[in-house]
Enzyme design. Structure first.
Site, PDB file in Angstrom:
ATOM      1  N   HIS A 167      -1.415  11.025   1.956  1.00 21.56           N
ATOM      2  CA  HIS A 167      -2.169   9.946   1.300  1.00 21.56           C
ATOM      3  C   HIS A 167      -3.677  10.085   1.492  1.00 21.56           C
ATOM      4  O   HIS A 167      -4.240   9.413   2.365  1.00 21.56           O
ATOM      5  CB  HIS A 167      -1.722   8.600   1.861  1.00 21.56           C
ATOM      6  CG  HIS A 167      -0.312   8.253   1.534  1.00 21.56           C
ATOM      7  ND1 HIS A 167       0.070   7.742   0.317  1.00 21.56           N
ATOM      8  CD2 HIS A 167       0.829   8.368   2.255  1.00 21.56           C
ATOM      9  CE1 HIS A 167       1.371   7.545   0.302  1.00 21.56           C
ATOM     10  NE2 HIS A 167       1.855   7.920   1.469  1.00 21.56           N
TER      11      HIS A 167
ATOM     12  N   CYS B 217       2.543  11.323  -2.677  1.00 21.78           N
ATOM     13  CA  CYS B 217       3.754  10.867  -1.992  1.00 21.78           C
ATOM     14  C   CYS B 217       4.805  10.394  -2.994  1.00 21.78           C
ATOM     15  O   CYS B 217       5.427  11.228  -3.661  1.00 21.78           O
ATOM     16  CB  CYS B 217       3.404   9.804  -0.945  1.00 21.78           C
ATOM     17  SG  CYS B 217       4.719   9.545   0.255  1.00 21.78           S
TER      18      CYS B 217
ATOM     19  N   GLU C  55      -5.898   8.799  -0.168  1.00 21.47           N
ATOM     20  CA  GLU C  55      -6.553   7.514  -0.483  1.00 21.47           C
ATOM     21  C   GLU C  55      -6.718   6.639   0.752  1.00 21.47           C
ATOM     22  O   GLU C  55      -7.459   5.667   0.723  1.00 21.47           O
ATOM     23  CB  GLU C  55      -5.768   6.784  -1.588  1.00 21.47           C
ATOM     24  CG  GLU C  55      -4.428   6.176  -1.179  1.00 21.47           C
ATOM     25  CD  GLU C  55      -3.252   7.162  -1.157  1.00 21.47           C
ATOM     26  OE1 GLU C  55      -3.507   8.388  -1.235  1.00 21.47           O
ATOM     27  OE2 GLU C  55      -2.101   6.706  -1.040  1.00 21.47           O
TER      28      GLU C  55
END
Lengths: 189, 313
Positions: free
Chosen positions: A172, A80, A174
């Site tokens: 994302h 991002c 993560e």
């Protein structure tokens, strides 16, 4: 030996990347100072605000050393905001960036936060299972150069891209439990 | 692309090869809060201030009619900002724009959502609209941040759907003492939960006035289920470092920047201080030559009616 991966920890969700790398068996290292770039096998620029991250890279003296490493082919993954900081062109904004990933990006291109979304992606390079992706005020890749491999698309736009040893996602990984994107990055170090 | 073969959800998809979007999920809401970590969210009242904040490296701005220090002086009912003001600030910057609604004023929240603000602060800085109930934040697509003074209040707000918590401090005071009190109360409350045996957690939930499931989760993980930021009285780089060392994950700075003598410089310094909060040598350098901070108030001289932190329940 566990691979040593630096995570830029100036601003953003760097702790989530450190946790993800740990789950993949890599050794994540916090990087705030130029000296902390020594001895790394790879590097992650996390999600956050790209304008803030860019300015702090310059103010804390990390921009030059990182640019030099990138020139030598240092493997870097940007998610991002991290991808925006790596991109060759950022539409409409004059903000610090490395300009090494042959992409044009349009910031916040899906609209304000109420338009942020999740979706399943097909990413054959990561296996047959759909990849759940969380997009938050995400950028859109409007152009990808000939040297860029598109690993996943959403609504016709590239969202997971690779150029040699650079990896980028507009979403994302993560924030979800699926570790295939981080494992993929570790596999190209 | 070999997309169709694997995709059962394509029927609902608007895109030619994409799968359907699921908007405003809980992960989207908390995710934006995660992206704001290690940053500074600054109160601004016009486009010019918003640009100064963005240039200084703010991760977001809070669009306001008046900063808390002025609300405190001028009195009267403090309401949601004028939509024109919010639009002006949204047009001026590319970083997220937050705005405040009054506690319990779900109609203001609906309007702010319609304006496309990125986060709503259901804030004690404005005059409460409901003295019994907060907004049901689960009904909204836009994420909310709410203030708290202790762990029970934090978990009540999260139970109502807040995707970010900020300790209240005492807004517009320029005095960090309440921010410290509230952060210590939250972090101390978490440590206490971690030390309790499982059979004591229900009674503890009752005593805290907090949802049992959240109490159990915090006891297990040792942290709030959403990011925990600090607000209310932060005026210097040292203040920012203090609350970060006490457990804040980002800071809100309200009056502290634009009530100081050199806002651009101070804003930049507080941004740097949040990143380098644990490095006193760097902080010594960052803190130099910033001019006068905002004047500040001894909160002990305020009576209860003047304490904004006591609003909210």
């Amino acid at each position: 030996m566990a691979k040593k991966v630096g995570v830029l920890a100036l601003q953003g969700d760097f702790e989530r990347h450190l946790a993800a790398l740990d789950e993949c068996g890599a050794e994540g290292r916090v990087v705030r100072l130029p000296a902390e770039l020594d001895g790394l096998d790879g590097f992650v620029i996390p999600g956050g605000e790209s304008t803030t991250i860019g300015k702090l890279l310059v103010r804390f003296g990390l921009f030059g050393p990182l640019a030099a490493l990138l020139k030598d082919g240092f493997p870097v993954y940007g998610s991002c905001a991290g991808l925006i900081v790596l991109a060759a062109e950022i539409a409409g904004y004059d903000q610090p960036g490395f300009r090494v990933f042959d992409l044009a990006v349009d910031r916040n291109a899906y609209g304000p936060q109420v338009e942020s979304f999740e979706a399943d992606l097909d990413a054959p390079a990561l296996g047959p299972e759909p990849l759940r992706a969380v997009f938050i005020r995400a950028p859109v890749v409007t152009r990808a150069g000939s040297g860029v491999e598109v690993l996943a698309r959403f609504e016709d736009r590239p969202v997971l891209v690779r150029q040699s040893r650079l990896l980028g996602s507009t979403f994302h990984p993560e924030l979800t439990p699926d570790r295939r994107v981080h494992n993929y990055f570790l596999s190209i170090l | 692309m070999a997309k169709k073969a694997m995709n059962e959800g394509d029927m609902n998809s608007g895109g030619s090869n994409g799968r359907s979007r699921e908007i405003a999920t809980w992960r989207n809401k908390v995710g934006l809060a995660e992206m704001l970590k290690g940053g500074v969210i600054m109160d601004v009242t016009n486009a010019e201030q918003a640009k100064i904040a963005e240039e200084a490296g703010a991760v977001a701005v809070m669009a306001l009619e008046r900063v808390p220090a002025d609300i405190r002086v001028e009195g009267g009912v403090a309401r949601m900002a004028d939509p024109d003001k919010i639009k002006e600030i949204q047009d001026a910057v590319s970083i997220p724009v937050m705005a405040k609604c009054r506690i319990g004023h779900f109609a203001e929240a609906q309007i702010l959502e319609a304006l496309g603000v990125d986060f709503i602060d259901e804030s004690e800085v404005l005059t409460p609209a409901d003295e019994s109930f907060h907004v049901n934040k689960l009904l909204f697509k836009v994420p909310f941040v709410c203030g708290c003074r202790d762990l029970g209040e934090a978990l009540r707000r999260i139970g109502e759907g807040a995707a970010m918590i900020r300790t209240k401090g005492e807004a517009g005071s320029g005095n960090v003492v309440e921010a410290v009190r509230h952060m210590r109360a939250v972090v101390g409350g978490i440590r206490r939960l971690q030390s309790l045996p499982a059979e004591e957690l229900m009674t503890e939930a009752k005593n805290l006035g907090a949802p049992y499931d959240l109490v159990v989760e915090v006891a297990r993980t040792g942290k709030l289920p959403v990011p925990n930021f600090s607000a209310g009285g932060i005026a210097t780089p040292a203040d920012a470092s203090l609350v970060m060392q006490l457990g804040a994950e980002s800071v809100f700075v309200g009056s502290g920047i634009f009530k100081s003598s050199d806002p651009g410089r101070r804003a930049k310094a507080i941004v740097e201080a949040v990143t380098r909060y644990d490095d006193p040598k760097a902080l010594a350098e960052i803190s130099r030559g910033l001019g006068e901070p905002m004047p500040g108030i001894d909160v002990r001289q305020l009576d209860e009616k003047q304490l904004l932190a006591l609003r909210g329940w």
